[in-house]
Scaffold this active site. Structure first.
Site, PDB file in Angstrom:
ATOM      1  N   HIS A 285       0.649  -1.453   0.120  1.00 14.12           N
ATOM      2  CA  HIS A 285      -0.140  -0.568  -0.280  1.00 14.12           C
ATOM      3  C   HIS A 285       1.047   1.317   0.321  1.00 14.12           C
ATOM      4  O   HIS A 285       1.757   1.815  -0.643  1.00 14.12           O
ATOM      5  CB  HIS A 285      -0.884  -0.146   0.893  1.00 14.12           C
ATOM      6  CG  HIS A 285      -1.791   1.026   1.287  1.00 14.12           C
ATOM      7  ND1 HIS A 285      -2.859   1.622   0.205  1.00 14.12           N
ATOM      8  CD2 HIS A 285      -2.821   1.216   2.407  1.00 14.12           C
ATOM      9  CE1 HIS A 285      -3.760   2.404   0.700  1.00 14.12           C
ATOM     10  NE2 HIS A 285      -4.216   2.390   2.035  1.00 14.12           N
ATOM     11  N   HIS A 324      -2.338  -2.115  -9.445  1.00 16.21           N
ATOM     12  CA  HIS A 324      -3.935  -1.176  -8.899  1.00 16.21           C
ATOM     13  C   HIS A 324      -4.776  -1.939  -9.023  1.00 16.21           C
ATOM     14  O   HIS A 324      -5.630  -3.046  -9.867  1.00 16.21           O
ATOM     15  CB  HIS A 324      -3.792  -0.199  -9.561  1.00 16.21           C
ATOM     16  CG  HIS A 324      -4.542   0.788  -8.364  1.00 16.21           C
ATOM     17  ND1 HIS A 324      -6.005   0.671  -7.905  1.00 16.21           N
ATOM     18  CD2 HIS A 324      -3.475   2.220  -7.343  1.00 16.21           C
ATOM     19  CE1 HIS A 324      -5.684   1.446  -7.269  1.00 16.21           C
ATOM     20  NE2 HIS A 324      -4.659   1.707  -6.413  1.00 16.21           N
ATOM     21  N   ASP A 380       2.420   5.258  -7.243  1.00 15.03           N
ATOM     22  CA  ASP A 380       3.649   5.470  -6.359  1.00 15.03           C
ATOM     23  C   ASP A 380       4.920   5.132  -6.672  1.00 15.03           C
ATOM     24  O   ASP A 380       6.964   5.170  -5.895  1.00 15.03           O
ATOM     25  CB  ASP A 380       4.019   3.833  -5.303  1.00 15.03           C
ATOM     26  CG  ASP A 380       3.225   4.048  -4.375  1.00 15.03           C
ATOM     27  OD1 ASP A 380       2.110   3.466  -3.897  1.00 15.03           O
ATOM     28  OD2 ASP A 380       3.075   5.071  -3.104  1.00 15.03           O
TER      29      ASP A 380
HETATM   30  C1  SDX Z   1      -1.391   1.982  -3.607  1.00 12.63           C
HETATM   31  O1  SDX Z   1      -6.342   0.891  -3.440  1.00 12.63           O
HETATM   32  C2  SDX Z   1      -5.873   2.184  -3.573  1.00 12.63           C
HETATM   33  O2  SDX Z   1      -6.787   2.723  -3.654  1.00 12.63           O
HETATM   34  C3  SDX Z   1      -4.395   2.132  -3.408  1.00 12.63           C
HETATM   35  C4  SDX Z   1      -3.403   3.279  -3.608  1.00 12.63           C
HETATM   36  C5  SDX Z   1      -3.964   4.893  -3.001  1.00 12.63           C
HETATM   37  O3  SDX Z   1      -4.265   5.561  -3.830  1.00 12.63           O
HETATM   38  O4  SDX Z   1      -4.583   4.015  -1.562  1.00 12.63           O
HETATM   39  O5  SDX Z   1      -3.911   3.512  -4.564  1.00 12.63           O
HETATM   40  C6  SDX Z   1      -1.945   3.208  -3.595  1.00 12.63           C
HETATM   41  O6  SDX Z   1      -1.298   1.374  -2.577  1.00 12.63           O
HETATM   42  C7  SDX Z   1      -0.340   1.635  -4.726  1.00 12.63           C
HETATM   43  C8  SDX Z   1      -0.650   0.197  -5.219  1.00 12.63           C
HETATM   44  C9  SDX Z   1       1.496   0.205  -4.335  1.00 12.63           C
HETATM   45  N1  SDX Z   1       1.828  -0.999  -3.836  1.00 12.63           N
HETATM   46  C10 SDX Z   1       2.205  -1.438  -5.117  1.00 12.63           C
HETATM   47  O7  SDX Z   1       3.037  -0.647  -6.144  1.00 12.63           O
HETATM   48  C11 SDX Z   1       3.355  -2.729  -4.825  1.00 12.63           C
HETATM   49  C12 SDX Z   1       2.767  -4.158  -6.217  1.00 12.63           C
HETATM   50  N2  SDX Z   1       1.793  -3.954  -6.571  1.00 12.63           N
HETATM   51  C13 SDX Z   1       0.964  -4.828  -6.228  1.00 12.63           C
HETATM   52  O8  SDX Z   1       1.365  -5.781  -5.211  1.00 12.63           O
HETATM   53  C14 SDX Z   1      -0.783  -5.224  -6.963  1.00 12.63           C
HETATM   54  O9  SDX Z   1      -0.338  -4.999  -8.128  1.00 12.63           O
HETATM   55  C15 SDX Z   1      -1.506  -4.278  -5.645  1.00 12.63           C
HETATM   56  C16 SDX Z   1      -1.419  -4.731  -4.361  1.00 12.63           C
HETATM   57  C17 SDX Z   1      -1.422  -2.469  -6.171  1.00 12.63           C
HETATM   58  C18 SDX Z   1      -2.691  -5.107  -6.342  1.00 12.63           C
HETATM   59  O10 SDX Z   1      -3.301  -6.626  -5.895  1.00 12.63           O
HETATM   60  P1  SDX Z   1      -4.531  -7.380  -6.447  1.00 12.63           P
HETATM   61  O11 SDX Z   1      -5.052  -6.245  -7.249  1.00 12.63           O
HETATM   62  O12 SDX Z   1      -4.440  -8.339  -5.415  1.00 12.63           O
HETATM   63  O13 SDX Z   1      -3.658  -7.927  -7.710  1.00 12.63           O
HETATM   64  P2  SDX Z   1      -2.895  -9.664  -7.465  1.00 12.63           P
HETATM   65  O14 SDX Z   1      -1.794  -9.505  -6.430  1.00 12.63           O
HETATM   66  O15 SDX Z   1      -4.233 -10.561  -7.531  1.00 12.63           O
HETATM   67  O16 SDX Z   1      -2.316  -9.202  -8.916  1.00 12.63           O
HETATM   68  C19 SDX Z   1      -2.519  -9.720 -10.307  1.00 12.63           C
HETATM   69  C20 SDX Z   1      -1.854 -10.198 -11.221  1.00 12.63           C
HETATM   70  C21 SDX Z   1      -0.853 -11.688 -10.579  1.00 12.63           C
HETATM   71  O17 SDX Z   1      -0.930 -12.327 -11.653  1.00 12.63           O
HETATM   72  P3  SDX Z   1      -0.521 -14.071 -11.416  1.00 12.63           P
HETATM   73  O18 SDX Z   1      -0.664 -14.629 -10.782  1.00 12.63           O
HETATM   74  O19 SDX Z   1      -2.338 -13.761 -11.637  1.00 12.63           O
HETATM   75  O20 SDX Z   1      -0.349 -14.333 -12.786  1.00 12.63           O
HETATM   76  O21 SDX Z   1      -1.030  -9.482 -11.221  1.00 12.63           O
HETATM   77  C22 SDX Z   1       0.126  -9.741 -10.616  1.00 12.63           C
HETATM   78  C23 SDX Z   1      -0.277 -11.072  -9.959  1.00 12.63           C
HETATM   79  O22 SDX Z   1       1.533 -11.602  -9.380  1.00 12.63           O
HETATM   80  N3  SDX Z   1       1.320  -8.746 -10.625  1.00 12.63           N
HETATM   81  C24 SDX Z   1       2.215  -7.839 -10.518  1.00 12.63           C
HETATM   82  C25 SDX Z   1       2.035  -6.897  -9.328  1.00 12.63           C
HETATM   83  N4  SDX Z   1       1.683  -6.402  -9.692  1.00 12.63           N
HETATM   84  C26 SDX Z   1       0.520  -8.019  -9.063  1.00 12.63           C
HETATM   85  N5  SDX Z   1       3.531  -8.854 -10.870  1.00 12.63           N
HETATM   86  C27 SDX Z   1       4.533  -7.912 -10.349  1.00 12.63           C
HETATM   87  N6  SDX Z   1       4.306  -7.099 -10.066  1.00 12.63           N
HETATM   88  C28 SDX Z   1       3.791  -6.071  -9.679  1.00 12.63           C
HETATM   89  N7  SDX Z   1       3.854  -5.334  -8.814  1.00 12.63           N
END
Ligand code: SDX
Length: 466
Positions: A285, A324, A380
């Protein structure tokens, strides 16, 4: 409320027709048919409860870990269209607010729902400006932390501690107490944040300067040294104010959900916002901006980007700052931040990490692994590069995120308290554990050979004559 119109049995005998705002559900376990009302793109989860396999059945629940498809509330604060990459606060597009507004004006908009008049804004800014001091005892409290305590841990504790200085904030329905809590949280979180930084640096605290803007005062409390009056660079002051606007609110994100959940117990707003700080601390997050900088430093140069992305695709790494839960397109905030970077670099040192970030973005957006998963830069991805250019240390990045998000958390907390549909949050569960076991004496237990926990440390052998 849905009506259980069993088209095959009693009820008013009318039969659902295409075009009705209802779902007709047939339970194949019993052959019974139910009609559930559809409104605002949702069904009420409680309407599922009437669907039973037998008379003593509890009834159906919806199972939705992490609430990936569950609306927890009705809100008028922030609108996001994740597919179109749209973000609006109270209906105003984020790019217009960044170009034409200020953070404190956006904070007013979030809390009260309308852009302020001149008089309203003057009063709001005056009240926030004149409540930036924290009780002197907070300084002693912060002295209890190690010099290298993470500033998010100090902020978390500091915000929670504020609840002990303003016990009347427990009167959560008192409009005056609510207004003062909003003012004090928005005003004092930057002071707590800057104090945490100064504690880490071993520098004396810098008191708020009421002659400066909200962002300018924060820069002063962070960076003022021996000069009589800190003069912020207006370009950096503006860049920080835009970053504050971009981070102010984002509908039902993880930390806002925490604030609403904790606030639903009718605890005071300081304690509810402290829960938001705790949730924001997590690397998935708000902690992602700190993780992005560490990732860019590990990559070291644009030439290493292809190998790094291979590691991501092999799931050895996560591309921090990408992806996201809601945006399945470019996060509009990331685009605005990226556009502001060059302005910041005019006033600061150029940050070579931006080359690595831009190469990562270019290659990832040209790679089906990322585009098929709709992984685009989020808020971010670039923000940390600007914070670093502002001389803000990496550990402080998430703290900087928490400062403006405080106005979003406060507005969401107020909206939750005014929502007559809301009550204490208490989800259900699917129980998958053991049932009705009889207690056994310890001597009769066949425990697993493996002892849980780290290997026990053997007492140091006493040296002879020691
Ligand atoms: C913020 O919610 C909000 O509004 C948050 C925010 C706010 O203003 O409050 O916008 C702020 O928190 C932004 C997000 C910051 N986090 C990151 O940058 C961390 C990296 N991103 C993630 O870990 C991920 O994308 C999330 C947590 C942000 C979202 O995760 P989800 O929606 O649960 O998606 P998921 O984990 O189910 O991923 C779907 C697929 C998966 O692949 P498969 O297993 O289906 O093959 O996408 C992949 C994941 O492995 N994936 C990534 C990835 N994010 C998702 N693969 C590599 N790198 C990534 N960053």
């Amino acid at each position: 409320m849905a009506t259980q119109r069993q088209t095959s049995q009693q009820g008013d005998g009318t039969v659902a027709a295409p075009g009705d705002d209802t779902l007709t559900i047939t339970d194949n376990r019993t052959g019974q048919t139910y009609e559930l009302e559809v409104s605002e793109g949702t069904i009420r989860a409680m309407d599922l409860r009437q669907i039973k396999a037998s008379d003593d059945d509890f009834g159906l629940m919806a199972y939705d870990p992490a609430f990936t498809n569950t609306a927890s509330c009705r809100s008028a604060i922030t609108y996001i269209d994740g597919d179109a990459g749209v973000l609006e606060h109270r209906g105003y597009p984020i790019d217009q607010l960044c170009e034409r507004s200020s953070y404190l004006e956006v904070a007013y908009l979030l809390v009260f729902g309308e852009l302020p008049t001149t008089a309203q804004l003057e009063r709001w800014v005056f009240d926030v400006t004149h409540h930036t001091f924290v009780h002197e005892d907070i300084k002693q409290f912060l002295e209890g932390f190690r010099y290298d305590a993470h500033p998010m841990g100090m902020l978390l504790a500091g915000v929670g501690a504020l609840s002990t200085f303003y016990p009347d904030a427990k009167q959560i329905d008192d409009p005056e107490e609510r207004y003062m809590a909003a003012i004090r949280l928005i005003a004092k979180v930057p002071t707590l944040a800057a104090f945490a930084y100064r504690h880490n640096m071993g520098l004396p605290y810098v008191y708020p300067d009421n002659d400066l803007s909200y962002s300018g005062n924060f820069l002063s409390m962070m960076f003022k040294k021996t000069e009589r009056h800190y003069e912020p660079d207006p370009r950096l002051e503006r860049a920080l104010d835009v970053l504050f606007i971009l981070h102010a609110d984002h509908e039902q994100n993880c930390s806002t959900n925490a604030v609403r959940g904790v606030g639903s117990s009718q605890v005071d707003p300081y304690s509810a916002v402290a829960a938001g700080v705790a949730a924001l601390y997590g690397p998935l997050h708000g902690g992602a901006n700190e993780a992005v900088l560490r990732m860019l430093r590990r990559i070291e140069s644009p030439e290493n980007v292809p190998d790094f992305l291979e590691g991501v695709k092999n799931r050895e790494e996560r591309l921090m700052g990408f992806g996201h839960r809601v945006y399945k397109n470019y996060d509009p905030r990331a685009r605005i931040i990226e556009q502001h970077m060059d302005e910041v670099f005019e006033a600061t040192e150029y940050n070579p990490l931006v080359e690595i970030a831009r190469e990562l973005e270019k290659r990832a957006l040209d790679d089906d692994y990322f585009t098929s998963r709709k992984l685009y830069p989020n808020v971010d991805f670039y923000s940390g590069i600007i914070y670093e250019a502002l001389q803000i240390p990496t550990e402080m990045f998430t703290v900087i995120f928490a400062i403006p998000r405080t106005s979003g958390w406060v507005s969401q907390w107020m909206e939750m308290n005014d929502d007559s549909e809301q009550k204490i949050a208490r989800p259900r569960q699917i129980y998958v554990g053991e049932r009705e076991r009889d207690y056994s004496q310890i001597g009769d237990r066949e425990g697993p050979e493996k002892i849980i926990g780290p290997p026990a440390r053997r007492p140091k052998r006493q040296r002879r004559g020691a």
